[in-house]
Design a protein around this motif. Structure first.
Motif, PDB file in Angstrom:
ATOM      1  N   ALA A 145      73.132  50.222  96.628  1.00  0.00           N
ATOM      2  CA  ALA A 145      73.888  50.088  97.922  1.00  0.00           C
ATOM      3  C   ALA A 145      73.000  50.113  98.925  1.00  0.00           C
ATOM      4  O   ALA A 145      72.272  51.057  99.202  1.00  0.00           O
ATOM      5  CB  ALA A 145      75.102  51.254  97.806  1.00  0.00           C
ATOM      6  N   ALA A 146      73.494  49.321  99.911  1.00  0.00           N
ATOM      7  CA  ALA A 146      72.937  49.131 101.497  1.00  0.00           C
ATOM      8  C   ALA A 146      72.833  50.553 102.025  1.00  0.00           C
ATOM      9  O   ALA A 146      72.043  50.888 102.764  1.00  0.00           O
ATOM     10  CB  ALA A 146      73.533  48.100 101.851  1.00  0.00           C
ATOM     11  N   GLY A 147      73.792  51.314 101.755  1.00  0.00           N
ATOM     12  CA  GLY A 147      73.871  52.654 102.244  1.00  0.00           C
ATOM     13  C   GLY A 147      72.864  53.473 101.908  1.00  0.00           C
ATOM     14  O   GLY A 147      72.538  54.519 102.686  1.00  0.00           O
ATOM     15  N   ALA A 148      71.868  53.120 101.067  1.00  0.00           N
ATOM     16  CA  ALA A 148      70.769  54.098 100.771  1.00  0.00           C
ATOM     17  C   ALA A 148      69.792  53.892 101.775  1.00  0.00           C
ATOM     18  O   ALA A 148      68.986  54.640 101.958  1.00  0.00           O
ATOM     19  CB  ALA A 148      70.319  53.415  99.379  1.00  0.00           C
ATOM     20  N   SER A 149      69.830  52.775 102.432  1.00  0.00           N
ATOM     21  CA  SER A 149      68.684  52.595 103.466  1.00  0.00           C
ATOM     22  C   SER A 149      69.271  52.921 105.097  1.00  0.00           C
ATOM     23  O   SER A 149      68.654  53.165 105.940  1.00  0.00           O
ATOM     24  CB  SER A 149      68.167  50.824 103.544  1.00  0.00           C
ATOM     25  N   SER A 150      70.674  52.969 104.948  1.00  0.00           N
ATOM     26  CA  SER A 150      71.622  53.238 106.560  1.00  0.00           C
ATOM     27  C   SER A 150      72.634  54.114 106.067  1.00  0.00           C
ATOM     28  O   SER A 150      73.794  53.771 106.218  1.00  0.00           O
ATOM     29  CB  SER A 150      71.830  51.917 106.962  1.00  0.00           C
TER      30      SER A 150
ATOM     31  N   THR B 122      73.144  41.270 100.163  1.00  0.00           N
ATOM     32  CA  THR B 122      73.841  41.504 101.318  1.00  0.00           C
ATOM     33  C   THR B 122      72.799  41.540 102.504  1.00  0.00           C
ATOM     34  O   THR B 122      71.859  41.733 102.129  1.00  0.00           O
ATOM     35  CB  THR B 122      74.900  42.448 101.202  1.00  0.00           C
ATOM     36  N   PRO B 123      73.351  41.009 103.494  1.00  0.00           N
ATOM     37  CA  PRO B 123      72.281  41.085 104.819  1.00  0.00           C
ATOM     38  C   PRO B 123      71.629  42.668 105.005  1.00  0.00           C
ATOM     39  O   PRO B 123      72.357  43.591 104.800  1.00  0.00           O
ATOM     40  CB  PRO B 123      73.170  40.721 105.970  1.00  0.00           C
ATOM     41  N   LYS B 124      70.438  42.687 105.133  1.00  0.00           N
ATOM     42  CA  LYS B 124      69.962  44.155 105.534  1.00  0.00           C
ATOM     43  C   LYS B 124      70.409  44.801 106.672  1.00  0.00           C
ATOM     44  O   LYS B 124      70.497  44.137 107.605  1.00  0.00           O
ATOM     45  CB  LYS B 124      68.335  43.914 105.452  1.00  0.00           C
TER      46      LYS B 124
ATOM     47  N   GLY C  13      81.477  41.299 103.529  1.00  0.00           N
ATOM     48  CA  GLY C  13      79.854  41.612 103.194  1.00  0.00           C
ATOM     49  C   GLY C  13      79.910  42.128 101.844  1.00  0.00           C
ATOM     50  O   GLY C  13      78.820  42.486 101.249  1.00  0.00           O
ATOM     51  N   PHE C  14      80.936  42.138 101.049  1.00  0.00           N
ATOM     52  CA  PHE C  14      81.033  42.414  99.601  1.00  0.00           C
ATOM     53  C   PHE C  14      80.496  41.420  98.738  1.00  0.00           C
ATOM     54  O   PHE C  14      80.717  40.209  99.009  1.00  0.00           O
ATOM     55  CB  PHE C  14      82.477  43.052  98.996  1.00  0.00           C
TER      56      PHE C  14
ATOM     57  N   VAL D 228      70.499  45.006  95.878  1.00  0.00           N
ATOM     58  CA  VAL D 228      71.209  45.931  96.839  1.00  0.00           C
ATOM     59  C   VAL D 228      72.439  45.059  97.077  1.00  0.00           C
ATOM     60  O   VAL D 228      72.395  43.935  97.558  1.00  0.00           O
ATOM     61  CB  VAL D 228      70.211  46.003  98.111  1.00  0.00           C
ATOM     62  N   VAL D 229      73.656  45.712  97.064  1.00  0.00           N
ATOM     63  CA  VAL D 229      74.845  45.272  97.465  1.00  0.00           C
ATOM     64  C   VAL D 229      75.522  46.190  98.689  1.00  0.00           C
ATOM     65  O   VAL D 229      75.141  47.298  98.783  1.00  0.00           O
ATOM     66  CB  VAL D 229      75.930  44.943  96.466  1.00  0.00           C
ATOM     67  N   LYS D 230      76.346  45.732  99.505  1.00  0.00           N
ATOM     68  CA  LYS D 230      76.975  46.500 100.448  1.00  0.00           C
ATOM     69  C   LYS D 230      78.282  47.436  99.475  1.00  0.00           C
ATOM     70  O   LYS D 230      78.360  48.493  99.786  1.00  0.00           O
ATOM     71  CB  LYS D 230      77.747  45.758 101.406  1.00  0.00           C
TER      72      LYS D 230
END
Length: 259
Positions: free
Chosen positions: A158-163, A256-258, A226-227, A206-208
């Motif tokens: 998930a993108a949340g791993a980076s943000s 998904t967009p970074k 964004g899903f 990586v997905v949102k």
């Protein structure tokens, strides 16, 4: 659950994964069901595992009947047991000769309204679901994937791993740890390959967040901005085998967009 191959519609021609053997962990959810369908459509022999017997049977049967002649089997495997996971990998390689992929779709989410309200019990749960299962499947399948000559270990993250957000501390930290572990596997493949290049690839998709038809039907006014649709995720999974191994290995592939 029966491991015999059901036959319905007889497809024409060979898919891009004809002759490949791909294991899918966490195959009973919507993403797993979509992956089984797509991999079967491309001609792969699919070996699915999940702890939910009923939902797994439904996903396996759907893939079998949608793509007549496809070999799709399912079994319950305790991925929190390293010995059981190693046995699954060894049994799959022995039965089919090679294992060309492990798609890791084991999921789970816990969160809170604020950072201060984080329940550390959530970390314990997510550590098991999102980290321990990755550790066990990667350790069990590393050698079989390398021996296959074109192996793929694919983790959906998930993108949340980076943000990470305040209320998702445990979830985001678990995903980040799983990503790091997967990329370490990729480094192992790189080092083992030497000048000839890696014989297998480990990558993170990586997905949102994921969305499927049932979610859209239940919330017809929702935009799900964004899903990633589970069908698009399945397409990406299947497509990784058509790319050069060295271009896939050790990569975070963003659907998904970074952030």
């Amino acid at each position: 659950m029966s491991n015999t191959t059901a036959r319905g519609y007889q497809g024409n021609g060979k898919g891009s994964l004809e002759g490949s053997v791909i294991a899918v962990a966490g195959a009973a959810g919507p993403a797993g069901a979509a992956a089984l369908l797509r991999l079967a459509e491309e001609g792969a022999t699919v070996v699915a595992a999940d702890s939910d017997v009923e939902r797994l049977a439904q996903a396996v049967d759907a893939a079998r009947f949608a793509h007549g002649g496809a070999s799709v089997t399912g079994e319950t495997v305790d991925l929190l047991d390293l010995a059981a996971t190693r046995e699954w990998a060894a049994r799959t390689e022995k039965e089919f000769g090679k294992v060309h992929g492990l798609v890791h779709l084991v999921g789970g989410w816990r969160g809170s309204a604020t950072f201060a309200e984080t329940d550390l019990a959530h970390w314990d749960t997510l550590h098991e679901l999102l980290i321990r299962t990755v550790q066990h499947t990667s350790l069990a399948f590393e050698a079989p994937l390398a021996r296959s000559g074109n192996g793929r270990y694919l983790l959906v993250s998930a993108a949340g791993a980076s943000s990470p957000t305040a209320g998702n501390a445990a979830y985001s930290a678990s995903k980040a740890a799983a990503e790091a572990w997967t990329l370490a596997l990729g480094d192992s493949f790189r080092k083992a390959g030497g000048e000839a290049g890696p014989q297998a690839a480990a990558a993170v998709l990586v997905v949102k967040a994921l969305v499927n038809d049932q979610m859209r039907a239940e919330r017809p006014k929702a935009k799900f901005a964004g899903f990633t649709d589970v069908k698009d995720l399945a397409d990406t999974i299947a497509g990784t085998w058509s790319k050069p191994t060295e271009e896939v290995n050790g990569q975070r592939l963003w659907l998904t967009p970074k952030p």
